[in-house]
Design a protein around this motif. Structure first.
Motif, PDB file in Angstrom:
ATOM      1  N   ALA A 141       0.839  -1.207   0.000  1.00 21.19           N
ATOM      2  CA  ALA A 141       0.000   0.000   0.000  1.00 21.19           C
ATOM      3  C   ALA A 141       0.872   1.254   0.000  1.00 21.19           C
ATOM      4  O   ALA A 141       0.616   2.212  -0.743  1.00 21.19           O
ATOM      5  CB  ALA A 141      -0.932  -0.004   1.212  1.00 21.19           C
ATOM      6  N   THR A 144       2.291   1.970  -3.367  1.00 21.40           N
ATOM      7  CA  THR A 144       1.326   2.073  -4.460  1.00 21.40           C
ATOM      8  C   THR A 144       0.511   3.361  -4.381  1.00 21.40           C
ATOM      9  O   THR A 144       0.252   4.000  -5.397  1.00 21.40           O
ATOM     10  CB  THR A 144       0.364   0.856  -4.428  1.00 21.40           C
ATOM     11  N   GLY A 145       0.104   3.751  -3.173  1.00 17.91           N
ATOM     12  CA  GLY A 145      -0.837   4.867  -3.036  1.00 17.91           C
ATOM     13  C   GLY A 145      -0.169   6.217  -2.811  1.00 17.91           C
ATOM     14  O   GLY A 145       0.968   6.452  -3.209  1.00 17.91           O
ATOM     15  N   MET A 146      -0.911   7.082  -2.129  1.00 15.89           N
ATOM     16  CA  MET A 146      -0.390   8.385  -1.734  1.00 15.89           C
ATOM     17  C   MET A 146       0.177   8.261  -0.320  1.00 15.89           C
ATOM     18  O   MET A 146      -0.310   7.432   0.449  1.00 15.89           O
ATOM     19  CB  MET A 146      -1.537   9.399  -1.742  1.00 15.89           C
ATOM     20  N   CYS A 151       0.873   6.025  -7.411  1.00 16.95           N
ATOM     21  CA  CYS A 151      -0.197   7.011  -7.647  1.00 16.95           C
ATOM     22  C   CYS A 151       0.354   8.428  -7.486  1.00 16.95           C
ATOM     23  O   CYS A 151       0.017   9.328  -8.262  1.00 16.95           O
ATOM     24  CB  CYS A 151      -1.355   6.821  -6.667  1.00 16.95           C
TER      25      CYS A 151
ATOM     26  N   ALA B  18      -2.536   9.470   4.070  1.00 14.98           N
ATOM     27  CA  ALA B  18      -2.208   9.695   2.659  1.00 14.98           C
ATOM     28  C   ALA B  18      -1.685  11.103   2.426  1.00 14.98           C
ATOM     29  O   ALA B  18      -1.268  11.444   1.326  1.00 14.98           O
ATOM     30  CB  ALA B  18      -3.436   9.448   1.790  1.00 14.98           C
ATOM     31  N   LEU B 109      -6.781   8.940 -10.329  1.00 14.37           N
ATOM     32  CA  LEU B 109      -5.777   8.703  -9.285  1.00 14.37           C
ATOM     33  C   LEU B 109      -6.352   8.850  -7.879  1.00 14.37           C
ATOM     34  O   LEU B 109      -5.917   8.170  -6.948  1.00 14.37           O
ATOM     35  CB  LEU B 109      -4.596   9.669  -9.457  1.00 14.37           C
ATOM     36  N   SER B 113      -6.101   5.925  -5.241  1.00 14.42           N
ATOM     37  CA  SER B 113      -5.424   6.178  -3.961  1.00 14.42           C
ATOM     38  C   SER B 113      -6.335   5.875  -2.779  1.00 14.42           C
ATOM     39  O   SER B 113      -5.877   5.369  -1.736  1.00 14.42           O
ATOM     40  CB  SER B 113      -4.967   7.641  -3.875  1.00 14.42           C
ATOM     41  N   ILE B 116      -6.549   2.063  -2.214  1.00 14.19           N
ATOM     42  CA  ILE B 116      -5.323   1.567  -1.576  1.00 14.19           C
ATOM     43  C   ILE B 116      -5.290   1.988  -0.102  1.00 14.19           C
ATOM     44  O   ILE B 116      -4.945   1.193   0.779  1.00 14.19           O
ATOM     45  CB  ILE B 116      -4.096   2.108  -2.343  1.00 14.19           C
ATOM     46  N   ASP B 120      -4.756  -0.074   3.501  1.00  7.59           N
ATOM     47  CA  ASP B 120      -3.653   0.309   4.381  1.00  7.59           C
ATOM     48  C   ASP B 120      -4.163   0.592   5.797  1.00  7.59           C
ATOM     49  O   ASP B 120      -3.559   0.151   6.794  1.00  7.59           O
ATOM     50  CB  ASP B 120      -2.958   1.550   3.805  1.00  7.59           C
TER      51      ASP B 120
END
Lengths: 289, 289
Positions: A141, A144-146, A151, B18, B109, B113, B116, B120
């Motif tokens: 995660a 992959t994400g923010m 991403c 995030a 995106l 995000s 994901i 998380d």
């Protein structure tokens, strides 16, 4: 079993999780394997499994799931990156991109479904080692994400002013860091010491990709060439010339190999890193034996 | 703390995961909270926490994370469903949809995000109860992806021939089943006995939504009205008339309440189900006390 067979088997097994019967939408059901099979170079799961094996690979069902999950995320990112609102790419791995072969709605849903499937596959395999499984999920995660995963990397392309180092690290580097760290975690090792190797492999891959984009043809790449020039993206060949870019690639590879943490399979791993680089970069001369 | 405050706090805490500093792309960083705050009815996390509380809620940090994760997935699905290639919606919750306010790439995106981030957040909270955490992740993935989650539901809209029951169950029902099952799992109970309640609440919500779409205005809904007629989608009001649809809603609610598994908070839960339905459906007469 060869690494390639292990990865193919793991990805196919993962896709079976998402396959439905008549109570699932048939076209989307076909689009998921279309996006993942046959595979590309499978370089990320190859690195992941190589690290796991270098660390003893005592839970191969967990490292298989980790390799599949990482590859699913990579395939999802390709499907979304190819969309008309991003690269608008017609071709991927020598065949029509998912939105061309199916439709734009189905390409969005294929990417979404593959992301979700990646986490499902990890959570299922985690039954044998819950704490390792949870750390694998968190590592994937994170990369992959923010705010620091792929991403984020793609998100940088919407900024007026780009932090190039953060951009490359998240857009390309993140999944290589995931690869080395997840390989280590699947085999019961700590993630942190493996970040540098992934980071350097990511840098090497970026330069190798720049070389291929600049020197390749659509036929040899299976996707359009010269996209960096076309989209005004930074490219090491534009910056350093071919010879300079090859020299930089050699330097990064030496650093990558030097950064490998002490483990039973250290020498094997160094060989794998070199081999993957040569495979991706035909202009790189094979190392003297 | 009221349920609404708990949910708002949990969603805000999740979004902090995030949030990046200057090394993250600023616009995408802003788009994530834009897509989730201020919230809509928050009906799914409300159901989730109500079930958790009815079951004792002995791990509130886990049920908070589950509520946030479910809401993040719901928000992600709204962002992607609003995209030009799906509903092409300009408005959502009374303000411009994410692709209108930011851009289409950033909307893709943002959805990615948030998906994901949901996994998380669950994996992080799972530290206190790994097996419950892993089951929460699997339950959420099952109700979100292929072959039976909301991605499948959206995928049905690309089929020439739609299985209406499978379509509604996955498109609308799936996240309500996730809500009841995740609430139970977060509190240490089995998921399976809670599926029927979620399924029936999903059916009720579908009819309530049909009534709102048919009777509402853009101003009252905060999004365009009469979309079902416009897109030729099935709607209970078209099929049964307003009175018939209200009657069906009442029948489904009675079934939902009857299906609640035996638990300490059974009566409280029945009251919550009724209250949520009345809140969403002003044409529904309050039950006699």
């Amino acid at each position: 079993m060869s690494l390639t067979s292990r990865i193919d088997a793991a990805v196919s097994a993962a896709l079976m999780h998402a396959a439905g019967g008549p109570d699932a939408p048939a076209t989307l059901s076909r689009a998921l394997p279309y996006a993942c099979l046959p595979g590309g170079a499978r370089i990320r799961p190859t690195i992941l499994l190589s690290v796991a094996m270098a660390c003893g690979d005592d839970r191969p069902e967990l490292s298989d799931a980790a390799a599949a999950a990482l590859e699913l995320i990579h395939c999802a990112s390709l499907v979304h990156d190819d969309l008309p609102c991003f690269d608008d790419a017609d071709l991927r791995r020598g065949k029509p991109s998912v939105h061309r072969a199916y439709s734009e709605p189905l390409a969005v849903l294929t990417g979404d479904s593959l992301i979700i499937l990646a986490f499902d596959v990890l959570a299922e395999a985690a039954a044998v080692a819950p704490l390792r499984g949870l750390e694998l999920i968190r590592t994937l995660a994170c990369r992959t994400g923010m705010p620091h995963g792929i991403c984020a990397g793609q998100g940088w392309e919407s900024e007026a002013k780009i932090d190039l180092s953060a951009y490359h690290r998240s857009k390309t580097g993140a999944l290589f860091i995931a690869a080395t760290q997840m390989g280590a975690v699947a085999a019961g090792q700590e993630a942190e010491p493996w970040a540098e190797l992934g980071d350097r492999i990511g840098e090497a891959f970026q330069v190798a990709d720049d070389l291929r984009d600049a020197l390749g043809t659509e036929a040899s790449l299976g996707k359009p060439a010269h996209q960096d020039d076309l989209h005004g993206r930074p490219n090491a060949v534009t910056e350093l010339g071919v010879e300079g870019a090859v020299k930089r690639l050699e330097d990064i590879l030496s650093g990558a190999i030097a950064s490998i943490p002490s483990c039973p399979g250290e020498a094997m791993l160094a060989g794998m890193v070199r081999k993957q680089a040569e495979r991706l970069t035909p202009v790189l001369k094979p190392a003297r034996a």
